[in-house]
Design an enzyme around this catalytic site. Structure first.
Site, PDB file in Angstrom:
ATOM      1  N   GLY A  74      11.490  -9.080   7.645  1.00 32.05           N
ATOM      2  CA  GLY A  74      10.441  -8.071   7.683  1.00 32.05           C
ATOM      3  C   GLY A  74       9.113  -8.644   7.235  1.00 32.05           C
ATOM      4  O   GLY A  74       8.984  -9.125   6.111  1.00 32.05           O
ATOM      5  N   GLY A  76       6.159  -6.976   6.983  1.00 28.18           N
ATOM      6  CA  GLY A  76       5.178  -6.012   6.487  1.00 28.18           C
ATOM      7  C   GLY A  76       4.665  -6.412   5.114  1.00 28.18           C
ATOM      8  O   GLY A  76       5.010  -7.477   4.575  1.00 28.18           O
ATOM      9  N   PHE A  78       5.314  -5.301   2.110  1.00 24.46           N
ATOM     10  CA  PHE A  78       6.296  -5.459   1.035  1.00 24.46           C
ATOM     11  C   PHE A  78       7.178  -6.675   1.277  1.00 24.46           C
ATOM     12  O   PHE A  78       7.573  -7.359   0.333  1.00 24.46           O
ATOM     13  CB  PHE A  78       7.150  -4.199   0.903  1.00 24.46           C
ATOM     14  CG  PHE A  78       7.812  -4.085  -0.445  1.00 24.46           C
ATOM     15  CD1 PHE A  78       7.064  -4.082  -1.604  1.00 24.46           C
ATOM     16  CD2 PHE A  78       9.195  -3.986  -0.552  1.00 24.46           C
ATOM     17  CE1 PHE A  78       7.665  -3.986  -2.854  1.00 24.46           C
ATOM     18  CE2 PHE A  78       9.801  -3.881  -1.790  1.00 24.46           C
ATOM     19  CZ  PHE A  78       9.033  -3.884  -2.950  1.00 24.46           C
ATOM     20  N   GLY A  79       7.491  -6.962   2.531  1.00 28.91           N
ATOM     21  CA  GLY A  79       8.225  -8.180   2.831  1.00 28.91           C
ATOM     22  C   GLY A  79       7.440  -9.412   2.418  1.00 28.91           C
ATOM     23  O   GLY A  79       7.982 -10.361   1.837  1.00 28.91           O
ATOM     24  N   LYS A 172      13.112   1.842   1.472  1.00 26.94           N
ATOM     25  CA  LYS A 172      13.377   3.119   0.796  1.00 26.94           C
ATOM     26  C   LYS A 172      13.266   4.263   1.790  1.00 26.94           C
ATOM     27  O   LYS A 172      12.373   4.268   2.637  1.00 26.94           O
ATOM     28  CB  LYS A 172      12.370   3.349  -0.336  1.00 26.94           C
ATOM     29  CG  LYS A 172      12.239   2.207  -1.333  1.00 26.94           C
ATOM     30  CD  LYS A 172      11.064   2.417  -2.261  1.00 26.94           C
ATOM     31  CE  LYS A 172      10.822   1.214  -3.151  1.00 26.94           C
ATOM     32  NZ  LYS A 172       9.622   1.371  -4.015  1.00 26.94           N
ATOM     33  N   ALA A 205       2.481  -3.729  -2.939  1.00 21.37           N
ATOM     34  CA  ALA A 205       2.565  -5.111  -2.450  1.00 21.37           C
ATOM     35  C   ALA A 205       1.354  -5.938  -2.867  1.00 21.37           C
ATOM     36  O   ALA A 205       1.494  -7.093  -3.288  1.00 21.37           O
ATOM     37  CB  ALA A 205       2.717  -5.108  -0.929  1.00 21.37           C
ATOM     38  N   LYS A 256      10.424  10.177  -3.924  1.00 23.93           N
ATOM     39  CA  LYS A 256       9.078   9.936  -4.467  1.00 23.93           C
ATOM     40  C   LYS A 256       8.017   9.904  -3.371  1.00 23.93           C
ATOM     41  O   LYS A 256       6.864  10.304  -3.598  1.00 23.93           O
ATOM     42  CB  LYS A 256       9.068   8.640  -5.291  1.00 23.93           C
ATOM     43  CG  LYS A 256       9.414   7.370  -4.516  1.00 23.93           C
ATOM     44  CD  LYS A 256       8.186   6.611  -4.050  1.00 23.93           C
ATOM     45  CE  LYS A 256       8.569   5.337  -3.316  1.00 23.93           C
ATOM     46  NZ  LYS A 256       7.375   4.571  -2.884  1.00 23.93           N
ATOM     47  N   ARG A 320       0.109   4.730   0.551  1.00 24.98           N
ATOM     48  CA  ARG A 320      -0.060   5.217   1.927  1.00 24.98           C
ATOM     49  C   ARG A 320       0.342   6.689   2.044  1.00 24.98           C
ATOM     50  O   ARG A 320      -0.274   7.445   2.799  1.00 24.98           O
ATOM     51  CB  ARG A 320       0.775   4.373   2.884  1.00 24.98           C
ATOM     52  CG  ARG A 320       0.351   2.919   2.964  1.00 24.98           C
ATOM     53  CD  ARG A 320       1.072   2.186   4.071  1.00 24.98           C
ATOM     54  NE  ARG A 320       2.509   2.162   3.859  1.00 24.98           N
ATOM     55  CZ  ARG A 320       3.164   1.201   3.238  1.00 24.98           C
ATOM     56  NH1 ARG A 320       2.488   0.177   2.748  1.00 24.98           N
ATOM     57  NH2 ARG A 320       4.473   1.231   3.108  1.00 24.98           N
ATOM     58  N   GLU A 346       6.230   6.232   4.804  1.00 20.64           N
ATOM     59  CA  GLU A 346       7.656   6.520   4.887  1.00 20.64           C
ATOM     60  C   GLU A 346       7.989   7.973   4.596  1.00 20.64           C
ATOM     61  O   GLU A 346       8.972   8.518   5.095  1.00 20.64           O
ATOM     62  CB  GLU A 346       8.434   5.622   3.916  1.00 20.64           C
ATOM     63  CG  GLU A 346       8.382   4.136   4.227  1.00 20.64           C
ATOM     64  CD  GLU A 346       7.220   3.447   3.526  1.00 20.64           C
ATOM     65  OE1 GLU A 346       6.279   4.154   3.073  1.00 20.64           O
ATOM     66  OE2 GLU A 346       7.230   2.210   3.437  1.00 20.64           O
TER      67      GLU A 346
END
Length: 408
Positions: A74, A76, A78-79, A172, A205, A256, A320, A346
């Site tokens: 991944g 993105g 966070f990856g 998540k 991130a 969350k 986000r 998300e």
């Protein structure tokens, strides 16, 4: 056991005993080793089991007795952040991404052409578009693909992943089609026999790659795996704690994001600090109720992956989901917001999936009264309520005790 052996056991620090044990097990390759087996040719991954003794609970304070390679699936934000954490430790880390031009930029210039453009990635981080180049020999694999795309992605790479390689998930949410958490998706896609772990907590991130102090939790049914991963990833700016409560960590990571949408809507409506604080607190109460219903520990919900991540996502300027909710509160439609951004919030998909999950898994009368914020946000996203109507509905709920488990 002789008295001499008993005295040795209590005098020598646990970490020293564990070091001697693991070195002996590694050198002999005994099948009875409680921590490691002799490295295999496919990834050299250690084999894990559940912990039963106090000795097993000792902290890992030494490098593992096998060469470590990490693959991160991944590309993105966070990856990229988790890959950076690994590479900063000097661990050879490979990022599996989709675009060859991005891989070329990371490999040649150590810069991502689109994300975090002002950051230079460590030289121990490389990128590839070919799963065969990084997955078969990985000691650990980190999964950082958004939940809604995870199943399809895993189906395309699973043939390259050895059956015993541990997988750490940083994704998540709840899958809209199956109503499954990442633990369900991974087991269905990659099998039940491999060890899994799940990372969560307040962890933007950009702050991770900038080296800002960050604390997260790693959950696994196998505490030895969680502990080894925590030791591997932790440094002066990135601290990992551990738990066995996978369900609690998964619930916190999903709910969350929905609460953050509510917080953003509240801010977009310019309702002030009182309303924001009350809304987030009551949202955490709904998270706790759902967690207890599904067997999670209250301490997990109150920890980094629950309340901690909620605070970061609701109040952090980099969130986000909060930004998405803010634009809804300002009067934009969901279609307009989705058309204007490439970032994934998300909480949008998770919100609707979460309500369907609650209706399917939770028994009881008037679930909408037990989870008014979660149900209300889903109604706003589906167009059944305006943000103003959703707020009015919450403020006119029946009078109840503050905590749902209080009776008197």
């Amino acid at each position: 056991m002789s008295m001499r052996h008993l005295l040795l056991f209590w005098i020598v620090p646990f970490s020293v005993l564990e070091l001697l044990r693991d070195v002996a097990c590694f050198s002999t390759g005994h099948a009875s080793s409680p921590a490691f087996i002799r490295p295999t040719l496919t990834g050299m991954a250690p084999r894990y089991r559940a912990l039963n003794t106090q000795l097993d609970m000792a902290s890992t304070t030494f490098p593992p007795p096998y060469p470590v390679r990490i693959a991160v699936m991944g590309g993105g934000n966070f990856g990229l952040a988790l890959a950076t954490v690994c590479a900063r430790q000097g661990i050879p880390t490979t990022l599996l991404i989709r675009k060859q031009e991005v891989a070329n930029s990371i490999n040649s210039n150590h810069i991502h052409p689109d994300k975090m453009k002002d950051f230079v990635f460590p030289r121990t981080l490389r990128a590839t578009t070919n799963p065969e180049e990084c997955l078969p020999d990985a000691t650990y694999i980190i999964h950082a693909v958004p939940v809604q795309y995870s199943r399809k992605f895993l189906d395309t790479v699973k043939e390259h992943i050895p059956p015993t390689t541990p997988v750490l998930s940083g994704s998540k949410g709840i899958e809209t089609s199956s109503l499954g958490f990442m633990a369900d998706i991974l087991k269905e896609a990659l099998g039940n026999d491999r060890p899994y772990a799940f990372l969560s907590g307040p962890s933007f991130a950009k702050e991770i790659v900038d080296g800002v102090a960050t604390a997260v939790v790693i959950a696994s049914e196998d505490l030895l795996l969680a502990r080894d991963l925590a030791s591997l990833l932790s440094d002066d700016s990135f601290r990992c704690f551990t738990t066995k409560d996978v369900m609690g960590v998964e619930i916190g990571g999903a709910v969350k994001n929905v609460i953050a949408l509510a917080a953003g809507i509240c801010e977009g409506l310019d309702l002030g600090t009182n309303a924001m604080s009350g809304l987030v607190t009551r949202g955490c109460g709904e998270m706790r109720r759902l967690g207890l219903t599904l067997g999670a520990k209250p301490s997990t919900i109150a920890g980094l992956s629950g309340v901690g991540d909620t605070f970061g996502t609701c109040f952090g300027p980099l969130s986000r989901n909060r930004k998405f909710g803010y634009r809804l509160g300002q009067g934009e439609s969901m279609e307009e917001i989705l058309a204007s951004t490439s970032e994934v919030a998300e909480g949008v998909d998770t919100s609707i999936a979460l309500v369907n999950f609650i209706k399917t898994k939770c028994k009881g009368y008037r679930l909408d009264l037990k989870y008014p914020i979660l149900f209300g946000i889903a109604d706003i996203l589906e167009g059944n309520l305006t943000p103003e109507e959703g707020l009015k509905g919450i403020m006119n709920l029946p009078f109840v005790m503050e905590n749902f488990d209080e009776r008197y």
